[in-house]
Scaffold this active site. Structure first.
Site, PDB file in Angstrom:
ATOM      1  N   GLU A  54       0.824  -1.209   0.000  1.00 23.51           N
ATOM      2  CA  GLU A  54       0.000   0.000   0.000  1.00 23.51           C
ATOM      3  C   GLU A  54       0.864   1.269   0.000  1.00 23.51           C
ATOM      4  O   GLU A  54       0.647   2.174   0.820  1.00 23.51           O
ATOM      5  CB  GLU A  54      -0.962  -0.002   1.186  1.00 23.51           C
ATOM      6  CG  GLU A  54      -1.862  -1.226   1.228  1.00 23.51           C
ATOM      7  CD  GLU A  54      -2.959  -1.136   2.290  1.00 23.51           C
ATOM      8  OE1 GLU A  54      -2.750  -0.453   3.303  1.00 23.51           O
ATOM      9  OE2 GLU A  54      -4.033  -1.727   2.077  1.00 23.51           O
TER      10      GLU A  54
ATOM     11  N   GLU B 112      -6.127  -8.048  -0.251  1.00 27.56           N
ATOM     12  CA  GLU B 112      -6.627  -8.225   1.113  1.00 27.56           C
ATOM     13  C   GLU B 112      -8.120  -7.941   1.116  1.00 27.56           C
ATOM     14  O   GLU B 112      -8.559  -6.951   0.535  1.00 27.56           O
ATOM     15  CB  GLU B 112      -5.981  -7.219   2.088  1.00 27.56           C
ATOM     16  CG  GLU B 112      -4.487  -7.354   2.287  1.00 27.56           C
ATOM     17  CD  GLU B 112      -3.944  -6.274   3.245  1.00 27.56           C
ATOM     18  OE1 GLU B 112      -4.739  -5.640   3.964  1.00 27.56           O
ATOM     19  OE2 GLU B 112      -2.723  -6.079   3.256  1.00 27.56           O
TER      20      GLU B 112
END
Ligand SMILES: *[C@@H]1O[C@H](CO)[C@@H](O)[C@H](O)[C@H]1NC(C)=O
Ligand SMILES: *[C@@H]1O[C@H](CO)[C@@H](O)[C@H](O)[C@H]1NC(C)=O
Ligand SMILES: *[C@@H]1O[C@H](CO)[C@@H](O)[C@H](O)[C@H]1NC(C)=O
Length: 484
Positions: free
Chosen positions: A122, A266
């Site tokens: 991220e 995720e």
């Protein structure tokens, strides 16, 4: 003549596809390791195998984990922490070294089946305020060269797991666009991914949408239909996952890559620590998601096309994660820290329910609790110290241990600390306020944990006992030979 052949061909096709689907199942799981009670990697690999999970995503390239995965047939995504992006981007030699130390050496015949390298985690997250933004592409270009040199470029793909905050929409999914300051970088990134046949990897969290905004419609977070569907022209969205996914599809279309494959890095729902994180909600979300993905329905913008891969978040609870995002953060596992299923779940991989981890090397069954005669007013500081390092998040409002009373709170904090210290007798002292008990103090849903030994072998069976078992085994073998 033609007809039976056609039937045969169709049957063959069907079987082939079924077996492909089975081997190449879309459901994988994230395996994080920020836990003070780590299961030995071989125990976790057995847990994955027992549950027929064929894909696993790691946040680093932990050598013990990769060694345990060798020969397992499980496909692996290894991760590169954001902190390494700078040096990898500026030094081809550092990339060569990273690839050879963390990837190549595990990939011999019968080794670990590493298929993806996640370059950063991220890295475009808003809270990083752009500090990694410009480091991603240079690192990728160098790493790609290292893979070419190591003869692995046709086998291992580079990806960048992005948080869903990389894109946004003013209203409906079809208005999706990347954040303006990211558009140029993401366009370059996606062009690179496209050239290499890599998917765009995104993390999607309907739980956080619900947690962060009180007017987010509850049923829109799940998969059971919604009384608040989002109408977008001809398309109607009944769940946040599809809406978010198609916002990304629209954002990709806008930069010219509407066909880019998308994998979910995720997705999940926590089970403790706050009211909306509980076992029944977690089960409903994860089972709903799995069913939705395996139905191959796709989304309104990609009908009939499920995500390329989907990695649940996550495998195990991790009690050392930061609780800055919220006290649910340590409870994302579909298994508790010790590999025990939290709720029945059919992953669509062949088992009707999750199977628990076996051969878990627990510490002995004993707990630390508050001495019944203690004066609770004297312990505030002890609790603070204990809960600062050990996990007490189940005590918070909405947690599974929130209602166990004042003494219960104290005992819980003492025990968490005692187990964190591997049951060291001194760690249950608390100026004489703590005491060790052999009776499980768990109350209802509130579980007082027993830690895991990090020596790897079950406690009570030390080297000495191992020798004993070996001796007995040899004795019995000798006796069998005698009989023969
Ligand atoms: C991966 O490689 C880097 C660079 O060689 C090294 O510093 C790091 O320790 C390795 N990571 C693991 C988990 O082995
Ligand atoms: C569990 O979470 C769901 C969804 O977030 C919520 O609607 C429900 O009330 C919660 N259950 C309990 C017992 O708190
Ligand atoms: C136990 O601790 C939690 C978390 O600090 C708190 O919310 C709760 O009110 C406490 N219970 C009692 C009876 O003090």
């Amino acid at each position: 003549m033609a007809a039976p052949n056609l039937v045969k061909a169709l049957v063959l096709c069907f079987l082939l596809q079924r077996s492909l689907l089975f081997v190449d199942s879309a459901i994988g799981i994230n395996w994080g390791t920020r836990s003070s009670h780590k299961l030995p990697p071989p125990v976790v690999v057995d847990l994955l195998k027992e549950n027929r999970v064929g894909k696993v995503k790691l946040f680093e390239a932990d050598p013990d984990i990769l060694r345990a995965l060798m020969g397992s047939g499980i496909e692996v995504m290894v991760g590169i922490p954001n902190e390494l992006l700078g040096v990898l981007g500026s030094s081809p030699a550092a990339c060569d070294q990273w690839v050879s130390r963390n990837v190549s050496r595990f990939m011999d015949k019968g080794g670990a089946d590493i298929r993806y390298i996640a370059v950063g985690n991220e890295p475009f997250l808003t809270t990083y305020q752009g500090q990694y933004q410009s480091l991603v592409l240079p690192a990728m270009l160098n790493l790609q060269q290292s893979l070419v040199k190591a003869n692995l470029a046709s086998y291992i793909k580079l990806v960048v797991p992005c948080n869903a905050d990389a894109y946004q929409s003013v209203s409906v999914p079809s208005q999706g666009a990347f954040r303006p300051e990211l558009t140029q970088i993401i366009t370059q990134l996606v062009s690179f991914l496209n050239t290499n046949g890599s998917p765009f990897v995104v993390n999607i969290y309907p739980f956080l949408s619900l947690y962060q905004s009180s007017d987010f419609p509850q049923d829109y977070a799940f998969f059971g239909g919604s009384s608040h569907p989002v109408v977008d022209g001809q398309n109607v969205y009944y769940n946040a996952f599809d809406g978010n996914f198609d916002t990304l599809v629209a954002a990709l279309s806008k930069i010219g890559y509407g066909q880019m494959p998308i994998a979910i890095g995720e997705v999940g729902w926590p089970s403790d620590g706050t009211p909306s994180a509980n076992l029944s909600a977690a089960r409903a979300f994860v089972q709903g998601l799995v069913n939705h993905v395996l139905s191959n329905k796709g989304t309104p913008l990609r009908p009939g096309v499920p995500p390329a891969d989907i990695y649940l978040f996550s495998l195990l609870d991790e009690d050392q994660k930061s609780i800055l995002p919220g006290s649910f953060e340590r409870h994302w596992g579909i298994f508790s820290f010790d590999g025990q299923a939290k709720y029945p779940l059919n992953l669509g991989l062949g088992n009707a329910a999750l199977k628990n981890a076996k051969d878990v090397p627990y510490l002995p069954p004993r707990w630390c609790i508050a001495n019944p005669s203690l004066d609770p007013s004297a312990v505030a500081n002890h609790i603070k110290v204990a809960c600062n390092v050990a996990d007490c998040t189940t005590l918070f409002y909405g947690g599974s241990c929130n209602a166990i009373g004042e003494k219960g709170n104290i005992s819980y904090a003492f025990n968490s600390y005692y187990q964190l210290q591997k049951q060291d007798a001194r760690s249950c002292n608390f100026d004489g306020l703590g005491m060790v008990t052999f009776l499980d103090p768990s109350i209802g849903d509130c579980r007082f944990l027993v830690g895991i030994s990090d020596s790897g072998s079950p406690v009570g069976c030390t080297n000495f006992c191992g020798l004993w078992i070996m001796a007995l085994w040899i004795l019995s073998y000798v006796r069998i030979l005698n009989v023969l």
